[in-house]
Design a protein around this motif. Structure first.
Motif, PDB file in Angstrom:
ATOM      1  N   THR A  82       0.838  -1.194   0.000  1.00  0.00           N
ATOM      2  CA  THR A  82       0.000   0.000   0.000  1.00  0.00           C
ATOM      3  C   THR A  82       0.872   1.243   0.000  1.00  0.00           C
ATOM      4  O   THR A  82       1.819   1.333   0.790  1.00  0.00           O
ATOM      5  N   VAL A  83       0.553   2.198  -0.871  1.00  0.00           N
ATOM      6  CA  VAL A  83       1.334   3.427  -0.997  1.00  0.00           C
ATOM      7  C   VAL A  83       0.385   4.622  -1.014  1.00  0.00           C
ATOM      8  O   VAL A  83      -0.694   4.569  -1.621  1.00  0.00           O
ATOM      9  N   ALA A  84       0.769   5.713  -0.348  1.00  0.00           N
ATOM     10  CA  ALA A  84       0.008   6.965  -0.374  1.00  0.00           C
ATOM     11  C   ALA A  84       0.988   8.129  -0.262  1.00  0.00           C
ATOM     12  O   ALA A  84       2.097   7.969   0.260  1.00  0.00           O
ATOM     13  N   ARG A  85       0.562   9.280  -0.739  1.00  0.00           N
ATOM     14  CA  ARG A  85       1.391  10.491  -0.645  1.00  0.00           C
ATOM     15  C   ARG A  85       0.616  11.560   0.114  1.00  0.00           C
ATOM     16  O   ARG A  85      -0.561  11.786  -0.140  1.00  0.00           O
ATOM     17  N   THR A 141       3.373   4.803  12.508  1.00  0.00           N
ATOM     18  CA  THR A 141       3.208   5.646  11.328  1.00  0.00           C
ATOM     19  C   THR A 141       1.734   5.921  11.067  1.00  0.00           C
ATOM     20  O   THR A 141       1.325   7.071  10.827  1.00  0.00           O
ATOM     21  N   LEU A 142       0.918   4.871  11.119  1.00  0.00           N
ATOM     22  CA  LEU A 142      -0.521   5.057  10.917  1.00  0.00           C
ATOM     23  C   LEU A 142      -1.112   5.986  11.980  1.00  0.00           C
ATOM     24  O   LEU A 142      -1.918   6.880  11.663  1.00  0.00           O
ATOM     25  N   ALA A 143      -0.725   5.792  13.237  1.00  0.00           N
ATOM     26  CA  ALA A 143      -1.278   6.604  14.321  1.00  0.00           C
ATOM     27  C   ALA A 143      -0.936   8.077  14.130  1.00  0.00           C
ATOM     28  O   ALA A 143      -1.795   8.962  14.287  1.00  0.00           O
ATOM     29  N   VAL A 144       0.315   8.343  13.791  1.00  0.00           N
ATOM     30  CA  VAL A 144       0.754   9.729  13.617  1.00  0.00           C
ATOM     31  C   VAL A 144       0.071  10.367  12.408  1.00  0.00           C
ATOM     32  O   VAL A 144      -0.421  11.492  12.473  1.00  0.00           O
ATOM     33  N   VAL A 145       0.045   9.659  11.299  1.00  0.00           N
ATOM     34  CA  VAL A 145      -0.561  10.203  10.087  1.00  0.00           C
ATOM     35  C   VAL A 145      -2.050  10.474  10.303  1.00  0.00           C
ATOM     36  O   VAL A 145      -2.570  11.532   9.915  1.00  0.00           O
ATOM     37  N   ARG A 146      -2.747   9.529  10.917  1.00  0.00           N
ATOM     38  CA  ARG A 146      -4.181   9.706  11.147  1.00  0.00           C
ATOM     39  C   ARG A 146      -4.442  10.901  12.070  1.00  0.00           C
ATOM     40  O   ARG A 146      -5.359  11.700  11.831  1.00  0.00           O
ATOM     41  N   ASP A 147      -3.623  11.058  13.103  1.00  0.00           N
ATOM     42  CA  ASP A 147      -3.795  12.174  14.023  1.00  0.00           C
ATOM     43  C   ASP A 147      -3.517  13.505  13.331  1.00  0.00           C
ATOM     44  O   ASP A 147      -4.259  14.484  13.502  1.00  0.00           O
ATOM     45  N   ARG A 148      -2.484  13.545  12.537  1.00  0.00           N
ATOM     46  CA  ARG A 148      -2.135  14.793  11.848  1.00  0.00           C
ATOM     47  C   ARG A 148      -3.203  15.161  10.818  1.00  0.00           C
ATOM     48  O   ARG A 148      -3.530  16.348  10.637  1.00  0.00           O
ATOM     49  N   MET A 149      -3.725  14.186  10.125  1.00  0.00           N
ATOM     50  CA  MET A 149      -4.768  14.463   9.153  1.00  0.00           C
ATOM     51  C   MET A 149      -6.034  14.980   9.830  1.00  0.00           C
ATOM     52  O   MET A 149      -6.662  15.944   9.382  1.00  0.00           O
ATOM     53  N   ARG A 150      -6.407  14.364  10.941  1.00  0.00           N
ATOM     54  CA  ARG A 150      -7.607  14.802  11.648  1.00  0.00           C
ATOM     55  C   ARG A 150      -7.452  16.212  12.219  1.00  0.00           C
ATOM     56  O   ARG A 150      -8.405  16.995  12.249  1.00  0.00           O
ATOM     57  N   ASP A 158       6.368  17.030   1.289  1.00  0.00           N
ATOM     58  CA  ASP A 158       5.623  15.835   0.920  1.00  0.00           C
ATOM     59  C   ASP A 158       6.200  14.602   1.612  1.00  0.00           C
ATOM     60  O   ASP A 158       7.423  14.479   1.769  1.00  0.00           O
ATOM     61  N   ILE A 159       5.311  13.702   2.005  1.00  0.00           N
ATOM     62  CA  ILE A 159       5.724  12.423   2.575  1.00  0.00           C
ATOM     63  C   ILE A 159       5.063  11.308   1.776  1.00  0.00           C
ATOM     64  O   ILE A 159       3.851  11.338   1.540  1.00  0.00           O
ATOM     65  N   VAL A 160       5.861  10.344   1.362  1.00  0.00           N
ATOM     66  CA  VAL A 160       5.348   9.142   0.723  1.00  0.00           C
ATOM     67  C   VAL A 160       5.339   8.033   1.764  1.00  0.00           C
ATOM     68  O   VAL A 160       6.350   7.778   2.426  1.00  0.00           O
ATOM     69  N   LEU A 161       4.187   7.398   1.930  1.00  0.00           N
ATOM     70  CA  LEU A 161       4.029   6.279   2.847  1.00  0.00           C
ATOM     71  C   LEU A 161       4.011   4.991   2.040  1.00  0.00           C
ATOM     72  O   LEU A 161       3.277   4.892   1.051  1.00  0.00           O
ATOM     73  N   ALA A 162       4.794   4.008   2.455  1.00  0.00           N
ATOM     74  CA  ALA A 162       4.813   2.714   1.769  1.00  0.00           C
ATOM     75  C   ALA A 162       4.792   1.594   2.794  1.00  0.00           C
ATOM     76  O   ALA A 162       5.692   1.500   3.645  1.00  0.00           O
ATOM     77  N   PHE A 163       3.767   0.758   2.727  1.00  0.00           N
ATOM     78  CA  PHE A 163       3.623  -0.413   3.595  1.00  0.00           C
ATOM     79  C   PHE A 163       3.785  -1.631   2.685  1.00  0.00           C
ATOM     80  O   PHE A 163       2.928  -1.907   1.843  1.00  0.00           O
ATOM     81  N   LEU A 164       4.881  -2.354   2.852  1.00  0.00           N
ATOM     82  CA  LEU A 164       5.398  -3.215   1.797  1.00  0.00           C
ATOM     83  C   LEU A 164       5.305  -4.705   2.109  1.00  0.00           C
ATOM     84  O   LEU A 164       5.420  -5.135   3.258  1.00  0.00           O
ATOM     85  N   ALA A 165       5.158  -5.469   1.049  1.00  0.00           N
ATOM     86  CA  ALA A 165       5.192  -6.928   1.124  1.00  0.00           C
ATOM     87  C   ALA A 165       6.627  -7.438   1.030  1.00  0.00           C
ATOM     88  O   ALA A 165       7.525  -6.734   0.573  1.00  0.00           O
ATOM     89  N   ASP A 166       6.839  -8.660   1.504  1.00  0.00           N
ATOM     90  CA  ASP A 166       7.976  -9.509   1.133  1.00  0.00           C
ATOM     91  C   ASP A 166       9.347  -9.069   1.624  1.00  0.00           C
ATOM     92  O   ASP A 166      10.360  -9.614   1.180  1.00  0.00           O
ATOM     93  N   GLU A 167       9.445  -8.163   2.576  1.00  0.00           N
ATOM     94  CA  GLU A 167      10.779  -7.762   3.032  1.00  0.00           C
ATOM     95  C   GLU A 167      11.546  -8.935   3.625  1.00  0.00           C
ATOM     96  O   GLU A 167      12.766  -9.040   3.442  1.00  0.00           O
ATOM     97  N   GLU A 168      10.843  -9.832   4.305  1.00  0.00           N
ATOM     98  CA  GLU A 168      11.518 -10.927   4.995  1.00  0.00           C
ATOM     99  C   GLU A 168      12.109 -11.966   4.037  1.00  0.00           C
ATOM    100  O   GLU A 168      12.866 -12.836   4.463  1.00  0.00           O
ATOM    101  N   ALA A 169      11.779 -11.879   2.758  1.00  0.00           N
ATOM    102  CA  ALA A 169      12.381 -12.780   1.770  1.00  0.00           C
ATOM    103  C   ALA A 169      13.172 -12.002   0.721  1.00  0.00           C
ATOM    104  O   ALA A 169      13.408 -12.500  -0.374  1.00  0.00           O
ATOM    105  N   GLY A 170      13.573 -10.767   1.057  1.00  0.00           N
ATOM    106  CA  GLY A 170      14.420  -9.988   0.165  1.00  0.00           C
ATOM    107  C   GLY A 170      13.729  -8.875  -0.584  1.00  0.00           C
ATOM    108  O   GLY A 170      14.390  -8.101  -1.280  1.00  0.00           O
TER     109      GLY A 170
END
Length: 454
Positions: A82-85, A141-150, A158-170
């Motif tokens: 998941t990615v958002a800016r 990260t979610l808690a801070v972003v949600r609080d700041r947005m509210r 600008d901040i790019v948020l990236a919640f990523l798959a598969d880090e544990e396998a490279g």
């Protein structure tokens, strides 16, 4: 899937928020982390796990609730990121990347004090697989972003948020996939923060060090193969593949790699020497590591290349000598020492052993300076007056390797204040992984302050 990166509509800046500005974020962070832990995202490295899709959708929902427009990217069935800016006060400035992975290594519930996927709270800690690696940072990260947005508080850039798959396998199906196929998501990004940094080490009563990751070892995950002569188990066989391979693996597993002090490790040892009031000799590892307490495991392997045998395979019947034997090795090399590592490796293994990479990636290293580092120190000091940020090298690897290919300077900064008795380093990929509840709330406050100054 689909959609465009989000921007904030009608959000104004608050230059000096009040001292209790992150109350909402603090109240929410524990529940967010519990929810994430309860989503089983075990990564077995072969797509046999549940995948990260459910976690990606959860994150997207939480971001959309506060007005962002997250995108979900699925690189393989179930393997989703998941990615958002977030639009900043000054979009002309280079953007900051905050990234975390949602996958975790597998866990066997029978080995744990508390169910690794239940998200239980006990003894002041939140227990579960991913509690420190790294659903804690995802939740902060979610808690801070949600609080700041509210509360209508734009970040300075600008901040790019990236919640990523598969880090544990490279990262092949997560960060690497996005860098290779969706690099436009990271347009204008020059710096990033992520995991395994910003955690505390009590040096003395009036000084607490916070280790910020500025370097990480490279990796060669390897398969070793030896071919021999197959035959009956009752017969003499001087060309037994298992014997040859085991001797080579034993040599490798017992090899004492030479000490090599990189710039980052030198800086860390100098800072630690100053904090402890005693010199630390990298050539005398036993004496040095005894002074580091729980972080000795993490720091000790940053002074050498390493190669740990992790898997063996051969044969199919007790009275049959197989014609081939295999092993897998987790090899890690220091920045600037990859060639030396591979040369030493081949010498140790010998000519009969054939090696091939299962996964390889580079070492990365950056300097400990600049406005972003100052923002880390400022945020830490505001919440902990005896804090001092210091650089260190991670013995493992993170998704920062992939983002480095885009010229993004990476730091490990997932702030946590830890009780001195907690074996933080020993919980990574181990049983009874847990994070102090107070540490999560502390990290949320620090991360919010950090964003104010980033």
């Amino acid at each position: 899937m689909g959609g465009s990166p989000a921007s904030i509509v009608g959000v104004s800046s608050v230059s000096e928020p009040s001292a209790n500005r992150t109350v909402a974020g603090e109240d929410e962070v524990v529940d967010l982390c519990r929810d994430l832990i309860r989503i089983d995202t075990s990564n077995y490295g072969d797509h046999s796990g549940p995948g990260e899709r459910a976690a990606a959708e959860y994150v997207a929902e939480k971001l959309a609730e506060v007005g962002l427009e997250p995108q979900i990217f699925e690189s393989h069935k179930g393997r989703a990121s998941t990615v958002a800016r977030i639009e900043g006060e000054d979009p002309s400035r280079p953007a900051l990347l905050i990234h975390g992975h949602t996958d975790v290594v597998p866990a066997n519930a029978a080995d744990w004090t508390h169910d690794p996927f239940a998200g239980e709270i006990a003894d002041g800690c939140l227990w579960g697989r991913g509690a420190i690696d790294m659903k804690d940072m995802d939740a902060m990260t979610l808690a801070v972003v949600r609080d700041r947005m509210r509360s209508g508080r734009k970040p300075p850039r600008d901040i790019v948020l990236a919640f990523l798959a598969d880090e544990e396998a490279g990262g092949t199906y997560g960060a690497r996939y996005l860098v290779d196929h969706h690099r436009d998501l990271f347009d204008g990004v020059t710096e990033g923060i992520s995991e395994v940094g910003g955690f505390s080490f009590d040096a003395r009563e009036d000084l607490r060090l916070y280790l910020v990751q500025t370097a990480e070892k490279g990796m060669h995950w390897m398969k070793l193969t030896v071919d021999g002569t197959a035959g009956h188990g009752s017969m003499t066989n001087t060309d037994n593949a298992i014997t040859e391979l085991c001797e080579a693996v034993a040599r490798l597993g017992r090899h004492e790699w030479p000490v090599r002090v990189t710039k980052t490790v030198r800086s860390f040892l100098d800072e630690l020497s100053d904090a402890l009031g005693t010199p630390l000799d990298p050539e005398n590892m036993e004496a040095t590591l005894t002074k580091l307490g729980g972080i000795a495991k993490m720091v000790g392997t940053t002074l050498r290349n390493s190669a740990a045998p992790t898997m063996l395979g051969a044969g199919y019947k007790v009275n049959v000598i197989p014609g081939q034997a295999t092993a897998h090795v987790d090899g890690r090399f220091l920045p600037g020492f990859e060639d030396e590592f591979l040369t030493d490796l081949d010498r140790i293994l010998g000519p009969r052993v054939r090696r091939e990479d299962v996964h390889a990636d580079k070492a990365v290293e950056t300097t400990f300076d600049g406005d972003l580092v100052e923002a880390m120190q400022t945020a830490l000091s505001a919440e902990d007056p005896i804090a001092r940020a210091v650089p260190y090298m991670l013995s493992g690897g993170t998704d920062a390797k992939s983002f480095d290919d885009l010229g993004i300077r990476g730091f490990g900064f997932a702030p946590l204040r830890l009780p001195p008795e907690l074996d933080f380093a020993g919980m990574f990929h181990s049983v009874d992984e847990r994070v102090p509840v107070d540490g999560l709330k502390f990290g949320t406050r620090v991360l919010d302050r950090f964003i104010d100054h980033c």
